[in-house]
Design an enzyme around this catalytic site. Structure first.
Site, mmCIF file in Angstrom:
data_model
loop_
_atom_site.group_PDB
_atom_site.id
_atom_site.type_symbol
_atom_site.label_atom_id
_atom_site.label_comp_id
_atom_site.label_asym_id
_atom_site.label_seq_id
_atom_site.Cartn_x
_atom_site.Cartn_y
_atom_site.Cartn_z
ATOM 1 N N ASP A 1 0.833 -1.196 0.000
ATOM 2 C CA ASP A 1 0.000 0.000 0.000
ATOM 3 C C ASP A 1 0.875 1.257 0.000
ATOM 4 O OD1 ASP A 1 -2.320 1.480 0.046
ATOM 5 O OD2 ASP A 1 -3.166 0.465 1.786
ATOM 6 N N ASP B 1 -8.111 4.558 -3.465
ATOM 7 C CA ASP B 1 -9.235 4.829 -2.573
ATOM 8 C C ASP B 1 -10.294 5.678 -3.269
ATOM 9 O OD1 ASP B 1 -7.671 3.474 -0.797
ATOM 10 O OD2 ASP B 1 -7.082 5.225 0.364
ATOM 11 N N GLU C 1 2.948 5.196 -3.779
ATOM 12 C CA GLU C 1 3.310 6.356 -4.609
ATOM 13 C C GLU C 1 4.722 6.906 -4.326
ATOM 14 O OE1 GLU C 1 -0.806 5.556 -4.132
ATOM 15 O OE2 GLU C 1 0.579 6.283 -2.611
#
Length: 690
Positions: free
Chosen positions: A387, A466, A390
């Site tokens: 997760d 998300d 980025e």
């Protein structure tokens, strides 16, 4: 009077064509058949920074000639021509494929606008921009994941940066179908920037880089261009068969017993389930990379019980490291963390003061894998959810990011973030791939929230972040997923139902999640996830045990939804052999599983205008229902094929639009193969409406 020498002089060396002039050096070299690489700089030397590019072992046949007013590099059908004034264009036979834009605005008392511009920042870093001429008849696809509601990116401005729900993979597929011209453009540069596919120009811009570096690929059809791109950056592996089954996830299962109770209930109901996910904050501190023993007392027994049920656990990994983590001190001393150029080295504040593990550093990769091996792998856990890939730099309040990204204040092992940030998710995935491979493992999958050029060579699944639980969001996911596929990410998925805002008791959400499941069956990976209502008052400060969200299992949305979703679970199981065959094609040929209609039907001009349908493999056409309370939707059936409705067995001639009536449990799916139709017939007789 003596004639003036041209500003650019060219010569041939062993790698290609080199031209020098006006303080700039340019190199054009053949990489593969119909593929040329361009690099230029004013910093003195062309750097051999290939980043994630896999150079072919042998050079393609090419010819280079230098004439009085230009130099030419020809590789297959593709030709690069550089004029003595430094301008560059690419041709295929007698047609201009791509051409730099030089604008002489001196009639308006303005300076010449050059195609290649360098503004010094510091040291050997420059702010760089590159202009090409735009064409009104051109379509643009690929570039990664931007949930902006467009498949054709012509007219769009895209940030070259990763954010939650945004993934920058700078490969663009250009199509001029009326001229039968197709080419790919790879911006081989991980710097932060933007690209403008405008009407008046195409402009590539980065804030700090040492050189321009791009690759042009010509192909007779879109599929040829994508295949060549995949050859340069890596083809996807074939995922294990179980990976194409159903994945159960929610925010979040709080304990070992809670997770096992859900797994047992799936098996009690006789429902297929391949993967169940242990989401974030199953740890004590971010950066510990291990279970909290209070809630997860015996991981080994948990994994063994799940194995008996035929279910594999996947564990969430965050790259964040809390300043109070047991690993923080050692990682600081050894320089294994992402740093700030100025001020306190804190880059994220969700439930703690944290920075990030710097996966661009090989020592960090080794250190983190060692911790993961000791705290997860030894229990038999082989699946990891990577997760915040980025990575996400923000000050968080509640669940909201309220400050902008300051890339210029972030320092990686390989450079300042402005220059290199977009490559981070590649090395994040590499960490776990290398670690598991070193243990001899091949039966594993990595779920990750971002990717870059070449990420597809690892067994990764990328999901779309998300996203909100709305019909508008569902509609955008279809187009975002298709552009991701064209950018090389073969295994892509979404949070079925969206991530946030969904109420399991709301009739509108129940309709939405049915429609999303129908779309999800025909995504490469079939995965349910979401942060369902009711919510705690403040997710960033509430007791972590309360950070769980509402129920999100397939039986959580009412009896009507459950019956429909249950039938879709079994449809997916029956489609698995077909999907695996498509995965094999992706591995061997570099062809995406999920792709726009024009990819398979490039000679049908109507397919370039259809953005909400797609081919799922070579034989199935899907037209998801993405409107609330829909009773019908228009469907285009490409010409040259007879299409069969999988719900009625009715046959249609291709090359026409039809109005298709839908109900809550029917949606437009067509096949062109009787063999594939048989799968749907068996499903209808065994599971549909039963």
């Amino acid at each position: 009077m003596a004639s003036q020498k041209p500003p650019y002089l060219c010569l041939v060396d062993k790698n290609g064509l080199v031209c020098k002039g006006s303080g700039e050096i340019i190199r054009i070299e053949p990489l593969a058949e119909n593929t040329l690489r361009f690099r230029s700089t004013i910093a003195g030397n062309i750097l051999n920074r290939d980043w994630t590019l896999i150079k072919p072992r042998s050079k393609p046949s090419a010819s280079i000639s230098i004439e009085e007013d230009k130099a030419i590099v020809q590789c297959g059908k593709l030709t690069a021509e550089i004029s003595s004034d430094g301008s560059v264009k690419y041709r295929v036979e007698n047609k201009v494929l791509l051409e730099e834009l030089w604008i002489d605005r001196r009639v308006n008392n303005a300076d010449l606008l050059k195609a290649r511009n360098y503004v010094h920042i510091y040291d050997d870093l420059y702010e760089i921009e590159l202009y090409f001429k735009a064409r009104d008849n051109e379509y643009v696809y690929g570039m990664g994941q931007y949930a902006i509601g467009y498949l054709n990116l012509k007219g769009c401005v895209l940030e070259l940066a990763h954010r939650n729900t945004q993934i920058s993979i700078p490969f663009a597929l250009f199509a001029r179908p009326d001229e039968k011209l197709f080419y790919g453009f790879i911006w081989n540069n991980p710097a932060i920037g933007r690209v403008e596919f405008a009407k008046n120009w195409t402009r590539w811009h980065v804030k700090a880089s040492k050189q321009i570096d791009y690759i042009v690929i010509y192909g007779d059809k879109p599929v040829d261009v994508v295949k060549k791109y995949m050859n340069l950056y890596g083809k996807p592996p074939i995922l294990p068969e179980w990976a194409f089954g159903f994945w159960q996830s929610k925010l979040r299962y709080r304990s070992q017993e809670e997770l096992l109770s859900v797994a047992r209930e799936y098996k009690r109901r006789g429902l297929p389930l391949s993967v169940i996910v242990i989401d974030f904050f199953h740890w004590v501190k971010q950066g510990d990379w291990k279970f909290d023993p209070k809630y997860w007392p015996n991981p080994k027994e948990m994994v063994e019980e799940l194995a008996k049920l035929g279910i594999r656990p996947m564990v969430s990994i965050w790259p964040t490291v809390d300043v109070t983590s047991e690993n923080y001190g050692e990682m600081v001393r050894r320089g294994l963390l992402v740093k700030t150029e100025k001020g306190i080295p804190i880059l994220q504040t969700f439930r703690g003061l944290t920075t990030y593990a710097d996966f661009t550093n090989p020592e960090t990769r080794e250190f983190v894998w060692k911790k993961v091996k000791e705290n997860y792998y030894k229990y038999g856990i082989k699946l990891y959810w990577l997760d915040l890939a980025e990575p996400e730099f923000n000050w968080n309040y509640g669940y909201y990011n309220i400050l902008p990204y300051h890339y210029d204040n972030v320092r990686y092992y390989i450079g300042n973030a402005v220059e290199v940030a977009n490559i981070y998710p590649f090395y994040y995935a590499k960490t776990f791939y290398d670690g598991l491979s070193s243990e001899g493992e091949t039966d594993f999958v990595l779920l990750i929230r971002a990717a870059w050029l070449g990420s597809q060579r690892y067994p990764i699944v990328v999901w779309s972040g998300d996203i909100p639980s709305t019909f508008d969001s569902l509609k955008k996911q279809v187009k975002a997923g298709l552009n991701m596929a064209l950018a090389g990410i073969v295994y892509w998925t979404t949070d079925i139902g969206g991530f946030y805002g969904g109420d399991p008791n709301d009739p509108e959400f129940r309709e939405l999640i049915i429609r999303w499941f129908q779309f999800g069956v025909f995504c490469p990976i079939f995965r349910l996830h979401g942060f369902r209502k009711p919510y705690p008052d403040n997710p960033s400060t509430c007791d972590v045990y309360e950070l769980t969200g509402g129920p999100n299992e397939v039986w959580s949305f009412g009896e009507e939804a459950y019956k429909i979703i249950k039938s879709l679970l079994f449809l997916r199981e029956m489609l698995k052999p077909y999907i695996i065959e498509q995965a094999k094609k992706a591995h061997i040929e570099g062809v995406p599983i999920m792709r726009p209609l024009f990819f398979d039907f490039p000679d049908d001009p109507n397919t370039y205008h259809v953005e909400d349908e797609y081919m799922f493999g070579s034989d199935i056409l899907v037209a998801p229902v993405v409107e609330k309370n829909a009773t019908k939707r228009n469907v285009y059936l490409p010409r040259g094929v007879k299409w069969i409705d999988v719900f009625t067995d009715r046959e249609y001639e291709g090359g026409q639009w039809i109005e298709y009536k839908v109900s809550l449990d029917t949606f437009p799916v067509f096949v062109k193969s009787l063999e594939v139709l048989e799968i749907f017939k068996q499903w209808r007789s065994q599971y549909w409406k039963t």
